[in-house]
Scaffold this active site. Structure first.
Site, PDB file in Angstrom:
ATOM      1  N   ASP A  82     -61.689 -21.454  12.017  1.00  0.00           N
ATOM      2  CA  ASP A  82     -60.627 -22.247  12.635  1.00  0.00           C
ATOM      3  C   ASP A  82     -60.641 -22.042  14.158  1.00  0.00           C
ATOM      4  OD1 ASP A  82     -58.366 -23.883  12.610  1.00  0.00           O
ATOM      5  OD2 ASP A  82     -56.988 -22.177  12.390  1.00  0.00           O
ATOM      6  N   HIS A  83     -60.602 -23.115  14.914  1.00  0.00           N
ATOM      7  CA  HIS A  83     -60.579 -23.048  16.388  1.00  0.00           C
ATOM      8  C   HIS A  83     -61.680 -22.155  16.958  1.00  0.00           C
ATOM      9  CE1 HIS A  83     -56.970 -25.443  16.899  1.00  0.00           C
ATOM     10  NE2 HIS A  83     -56.446 -24.784  15.888  1.00  0.00           N
ATOM     11  N   GLY A 181     -47.413 -23.352  15.461  1.00  0.00           N
ATOM     12  CA  GLY A 181     -46.262 -22.448  15.404  1.00  0.00           C
ATOM     13  C   GLY A 181     -45.018 -23.145  14.889  1.00  0.00           C
TER      14      GLY A 181
HETATM   15  O1  G3H Z   1     -55.396 -24.234  12.962  1.00  0.00           O
HETATM   16  C1  G3H Z   1     -54.366 -23.840  12.372  1.00  0.00           C
HETATM   17  C2  G3H Z   1     -53.208 -24.671  12.236  1.00  0.00           C
HETATM   18  O2  G3H Z   1     -53.237 -25.759  13.054  1.00  0.00           O
HETATM   19  C3  G3H Z   1     -51.932 -24.046  11.808  1.00  0.00           C
HETATM   20  O3  G3H Z   1     -50.787 -24.449  12.516  1.00  0.00           O
HETATM   21  O4  G3H Z   1     -49.277 -22.505  12.216  1.00  0.00           O
HETATM   22  O5  G3H Z   1     -48.410 -24.717  12.881  1.00  0.00           O
HETATM   23  O6  G3H Z   1     -49.259 -24.362  10.582  1.00  0.00           O
HETATM   24  P1  G3H Z   1     -49.349 -23.979  12.018  1.00  0.00           P
HETATM   25 ZN    ZN Z   2     -54.902 -25.479  14.695  1.00  0.00          ZN
END
Ligand code: G3H
Ligand code: ZN
Length: 287
Positions: A82-83, A181
């Site tokens: 992720d990212h 978040g």
């Molecule tokens: O890449 C992870 C997400 O975009 C999670 O976002 O914590 O707002 O669910 P969130």
């Molecule tokens: Zn994200």
């Protein structure tokens, strides 16, 4: 069933008009919760590791936890970075056995984002790993953002088409009004923009920052072409608030299993509910 690529799951999601949940893991209990929820819902699932998770648990632990979880799972599971922050990190994850990587060049100029994403696509496709990229800025959005700011930060539909053509990515994360978040107010998604992006981009679209987005808005986004929905904070919140409740009710408890077990159960329930909202319950049986 072993690990599958995210592209494999997304191909089915695209054909069926549903979305797969991509849930962030940080520890053993959350990996177990994600797999248990997916099995109970008979849904495919993406388990993803953020930069924080990799720092906290280490790449090899995450991989080992997920491989063990997958060994007995009867649903398709993808392991996703992720990212991702760099070409080198994407390669490390591919070598470690991840079946999908995100390269996040959204903070770069369009040309730099394209160049970085292209390099990752080249190496990932040779290894049979799928790639997600991001265009637009998800993190910096606010509920009361002005129209000018929207145009500056949100994904431009024409640019999205150009980006996908130039890079060959398997999926694209779009900025349409969500933020990472917890939200202070209710997030307002730009559905008109999503429609325009979908009309121009022939690839599955990804919604980040999806915790706290009302179920109806998520369903609308899925009906308009979102095929992967990322959830982290809602799991953390369920997990941690249960830890707090258990400790408040049993202040002298010292057995971590009696504290983390109920937190794991709470995470399962949140993930199951999300899977139902995304429309992927039962879809594992069709794949
Ligand atoms: O890449 C992870 C997400 O975009 C999670 O976002 O914590 O707002 O669910 P969130
Ligand atoms: Zn994200």
């Amino acid at each position: 069933m072993g690990l599958v690529t995210a592209a494999y799951i997304l191909k089915h999601a695209e054909a069926g008009g549903w979305a797969v949940g991509a849930f962030n893991c940080n520890n053993m209990e959350i990996v177990q919760a994600i797999i248990r929820a997916a099995r109970e819902e008979q849904s495919p699932v993406i388990i993803q590791a953020s930069q924080g998770a990799i720092k906290y648990a280490g790449l090899s632990y995450i991989k080992a936890l997920v491989l063990e979880a997958v060994r007995t799972a009867d649903v398709p599971v993808a392991l996703h970075l992720d990212h991702g922050t760099s070409f080198e990190q994407a390669v490390r994850c591919i070598r470690a056995g991840f079946t999908s990587v995100m390269i996040d060049g959204s903070h770069l100029s369009l040309d730099e984002n394209i160049a970085l994403t292209r390099r990752v696509v080249e190496v990932a496709s040779a290894a049979g790993v799928s790639v997600e990229a991001e265009l637009g800025r998800i993190g910096g959005t606010e509920d009361d953002i002005s129209v000018d700011e929207r145009d500056a930060f949100f994904t431009d539909p024409d640019e999205a088409r150009y980006f996908v053509e130039q890079t060959g990515v398997d999926s694209l994360a779009v900025a349409i009004g969500t933020a990472h978040g917890l939200y202070k107010g209710e997030p307002k998604l730009d559905f008109e923009r999503l429609k325009k992006i979908k009309a121009r981009v022939p690839k599955p679209l990804v919604l980040h920052g999806s915790s706290g987005v009302p179920a109806e808005a998520v369903k609308e986004a899925v009906s308009l072409g979102i095929r992967k929905v990322n959830i982290d904070s809602d799991i953390r919140q369920a997990f941690t608030s249960t830890v707090r409740e258990v400790l408040a009710a049993n202040p002298h408890e010292i057995d971590p299993r009696k504290i983390l077990g109920p937190a794991r159960d709470a995470a399962v329930e949140v993930i199951r509910e999300k899977i139902r909202i995304f429309g992927s319950s039962g879809k594992a049986r069709e794949m």
